[in-house]
Design a protein around this motif. Structure first.
Motif, PDB file in Angstrom:
ATOM      1  N   SER A 149       0.838  -1.193   0.000  1.00 44.70           N
ATOM      2  CA  SER A 149       0.000   0.000   0.000  1.00 44.70           C
ATOM      3  C   SER A 149       0.876   1.247   0.000  1.00 44.70           C
ATOM      4  O   SER A 149       2.078   1.193   0.283  1.00 44.70           O
ATOM      5  CB  SER A 149      -0.907   0.001   1.236  1.00 44.70           C
ATOM      6  OG  SER A 149      -0.130   0.113   2.416  1.00 44.70           O
ATOM      7  N   HIS A 150       0.254   2.394  -0.298  1.00 43.44           N
ATOM      8  CA  HIS A 150       1.015   3.637  -0.300  1.00 43.44           C
ATOM      9  C   HIS A 150       1.513   3.972   1.106  1.00 43.44           C
ATOM     10  O   HIS A 150       2.624   4.503   1.273  1.00 43.44           O
ATOM     11  CB  HIS A 150       0.156   4.785  -0.837  1.00 43.44           C
ATOM     12  CG  HIS A 150       0.936   6.036  -1.124  1.00 43.44           C
ATOM     13  ND1 HIS A 150       1.168   7.000  -0.156  1.00 43.44           N
ATOM     14  CD2 HIS A 150       1.555   6.478  -2.250  1.00 43.44           C
ATOM     15  CE1 HIS A 150       1.883   7.984  -0.681  1.00 43.44           C
ATOM     16  NE2 HIS A 150       2.130   7.687  -1.952  1.00 43.44           N
ATOM     17  N   ALA A 151       0.719   3.644   2.124  1.00 44.36           N
ATOM     18  CA  ALA A 151       1.144   3.899   3.504  1.00 44.36           C
ATOM     19  C   ALA A 151       2.370   3.069   3.854  1.00 44.36           C
ATOM     20  O   ALA A 151       3.313   3.569   4.494  1.00 44.36           O
ATOM     21  CB  ALA A 151       0.003   3.600   4.468  1.00 44.36           C
ATOM     22  N   ARG A 152       2.396   1.795   3.446  1.00 41.39           N
ATOM     23  CA  ARG A 152       3.574   0.960   3.697  1.00 41.39           C
ATOM     24  C   ARG A 152       4.763   1.453   2.897  1.00 41.39           C
ATOM     25  O   ARG A 152       5.907   1.409   3.374  1.00 41.39           O
ATOM     26  CB  ARG A 152       3.238  -0.494   3.351  1.00 41.39           C
ATOM     27  CG  ARG A 152       4.429  -1.458   3.427  1.00 41.39           C
ATOM     28  CD  ARG A 152       5.087  -1.445   4.781  1.00 41.39           C
ATOM     29  NE  ARG A 152       4.190  -1.864   5.849  1.00 41.39           N
ATOM     30  CZ  ARG A 152       4.535  -1.916   7.126  1.00 41.39           C
ATOM     31  NH1 ARG A 152       5.754  -1.524   7.496  1.00 41.39           N
ATOM     32  NH2 ARG A 152       3.663  -2.296   8.046  1.00 41.39           N
ATOM     33  N   ALA A 182       0.358  -8.002   8.429  1.00 41.15           N
ATOM     34  CA  ALA A 182      -0.002  -7.033   9.472  1.00 41.15           C
ATOM     35  C   ALA A 182      -0.860  -5.908   8.897  1.00 41.15           C
ATOM     36  O   ALA A 182      -1.836  -5.476   9.518  1.00 41.15           O
ATOM     37  CB  ALA A 182       1.263  -6.472  10.114  1.00 41.15           C
ATOM     38  N   ASP A 183      -0.503  -5.426   7.712  1.00 39.02           N
ATOM     39  CA  ASP A 183      -1.263  -4.333   7.099  1.00 39.02           C
ATOM     40  C   ASP A 183      -2.697  -4.743   6.784  1.00 39.02           C
ATOM     41  O   ASP A 183      -3.633  -3.943   6.919  1.00 39.02           O
ATOM     42  CB  ASP A 183      -0.568  -3.861   5.819  1.00 39.02           C
ATOM     43  CG  ASP A 183       0.770  -3.194   6.098  1.00 39.02           C
ATOM     44  OD1 ASP A 183       1.004  -2.829   7.262  1.00 39.02           O
ATOM     45  OD2 ASP A 183       1.573  -3.057   5.159  1.00 39.02           O
ATOM     46  N   ASP A 184      -2.884  -5.987   6.350  1.00 35.66           N
ATOM     47  CA  ASP A 184      -4.206  -6.467   5.952  1.00 35.66           C
ATOM     48  C   ASP A 184      -4.998  -7.057   7.111  1.00 35.66           C
ATOM     49  O   ASP A 184      -6.157  -7.450   6.929  1.00 35.66           O
ATOM     50  CB  ASP A 184      -4.076  -7.508   4.841  1.00 35.66           C
ATOM     51  CG  ASP A 184      -3.446  -6.937   3.582  1.00 35.66           C
ATOM     52  OD1 ASP A 184      -3.479  -5.705   3.419  1.00 35.66           O
ATOM     53  OD2 ASP A 184      -2.908  -7.723   2.771  1.00 35.66           O
ATOM     54  N   GLY A 185      -4.379  -7.157   8.289  1.00 36.53           N
ATOM     55  CA  GLY A 185      -5.074  -7.697   9.446  1.00 36.53           C
ATOM     56  C   GLY A 185      -5.154  -9.203   9.499  1.00 36.53           C
ATOM     57  O   GLY A 185      -5.833  -9.763  10.367  1.00 36.53           O
TER      58      GLY A 185
END
Length: 402
Positions: A19-22, A307-310
């Motif tokens: 993702s852009h945040a990552r 972790a990002d996707d839960g």
């Protein structure tokens, strides 16, 4: 594209796998790397208007795109409008430092008591108390293997490969893997060099960790955790494997369930190779060290995405667990087991390993060790686990994580 649910956000994730945040976090991590004396490892211009320097963000996008597509450095240079001499050294330097800096933070076996309890608790719900992961070997095709190393790296696949032994848990989080090994070596030879397995085998890791199993006479405490594998490994106590030659009904039921749970590691291999095409193509890196850095980088990014996707928290939601089982053959087998009072089903006879009988050396690789070691403690623990699984299944307490 900062909104991950927007069209641009999904397109960014599809092209660069993060993702852009990552991505912004990766840029910040890269800028934090410094050499001795406080000099930045990745130099950037003091004046942002100096166009002689390629922006760090653009070079990092090139690295992520290369991992995703498995293409050449020249293709990335063409897309980024910079030279091949810019992206190639940056790729090697970034992957090496990223694996060195971030891999130990994201890919590790359970350390704290809370992490251990959480991991073995998940496997306990699945019917395998005391288990902390699945382990197997994945092969990465090496397209630039030298002629001098061809004999050592060409095994049963028929082309040179680099083999990695990977350990994952039930939520598909990569816990550890060893350095790349010549692809002509089999699983029994590679596991002898796996430091995680050896420390568990010798009792230096998790040797004093206890867990409970059910018996017909009550609960029993056992110390020493284990992993689950396929049938290609040694019969060590810490490596409990499936047995396709099992004939006793209780052992058949146990092996069938273990085969299902052990698919975690196979799924991770498929996810890695689909997400990072670099690993599924005949990798064009020149040295084992470069391949190691690329492989460890992909594994670290995989755990970051969990972790990002839960996905690393799914096991905490009761809606992701189910007790329904649709395999009618196994259900019928359980009914038969429960209808009998003969406990001799639990006394599994040692299985015979046929891998070394009549086997010819690999045509493209050196002859490797095929002798199977069997520990008495392996059979003792296996009998306890089979009995526990039968009783746990009978009580309707074996769950499946969706």
């Amino acid at each position: 594209g900062k909104d991950p649910n927007s069209t641009l956000g999904k397109l960014f994730r599809s092209r660069f796998r993060v993702s852009h945040a990552r991505f912004e976090k990766l840029v910040a991590i890269t800028r934090s790397w410094v050499l001795a004396g406080g000099k930045p490892m990745i130099p950037e211009p003091a004046d942002s208007s100096d166009r002689r320097f390629v922006p760090l963000e653009l070079k990092l996008l090139g690295v992520l795109r290369l991992l995703a597509l498995g293409t050449t450095f020249d293709a990335m240079a063409e897309l980024g409008l910079f030279s091949n001499k810019t992206i190639q050294p940056f790729f090697h330097k970034w992957c090496e430092q990223f694996a060195k800096d971030q891999y130990p933070r994201w890919c590790y076996p359970p350390k704290t008591q809370a992490e251990i309890d959480e991991t073995i608790g998940i496997y306990g719900k699945c019917g395998f108390p005391g288990c902390f992961g699945s382990i197997d070997v994945v092969h990465v095709a090496w397209g630039r293997c030298s002629a001098g190393e061809y004999h050592a790296y060409c095994g049963k696949e028929g082309y040179p490969t680099v083999a990695y032994e990977v350990e994952v848990d039930h939520i598909r989080r990569i816990s550890a893997e060893g350095r790349g090994q010549p692809g002509a070596r089999n699983d029994k030879a590679i596991v002898r060099l796996d430091q995680l397995v050896l420390t568990v085998k010798e009792g230096r890791l998790y040797g004093d960790v206890g867990f409970m199993v059910r018996t017909v006479s009550g609960l029993k405490t056992i110390k020493g955790l284990y992993m689950i594998t396929d049938g290609g490994y040694h019969k060590w106590r810490c490596l409990q494997s499936t047995d396709k030659h099992a004939s006793l009904e209780a052992a058949v039921l146990f092996s069938k369930r273990m085969e299902s749970v052990r698919k975690d590691v196979e799924c991770v291999f498929g996810i890695l190779k689909k997400r990072f095409t670099l690993l599924s193509s005949h990798i064009q890196l020149q040295t084992i060290e470069e391949i190691d850095s690329g492989f460890f980088t992909c594994c670290t990014l995989h755990n970051m995405l969990l972790a990002d996707d839960g996905w690393d928290q799914r096991h905490k939601d009761i809606n992701f667990w189910t007790s329904a089982y649709v395999d009618t053959d196994v259900a019928a087998l359980v009914d038969h087991l429960l209808s009998t009072t003969n406990d001799s089903n639990l006394n599994t006879a040692p299985s015979v390993d046929y891998s070394s009988m009549g086997r010819l050396p690999d045509a493209c690789g050196p002859e490797v060790e095929t002798v199977v070691e069997r520990e008495q403690a392996y059979s003792d623990l296996r009998n306890d686990l089979i009995e526990n699984f039968r009783l746990q299944y009978a009580a309707g307490e074996v769950l499946w994580l969706k």
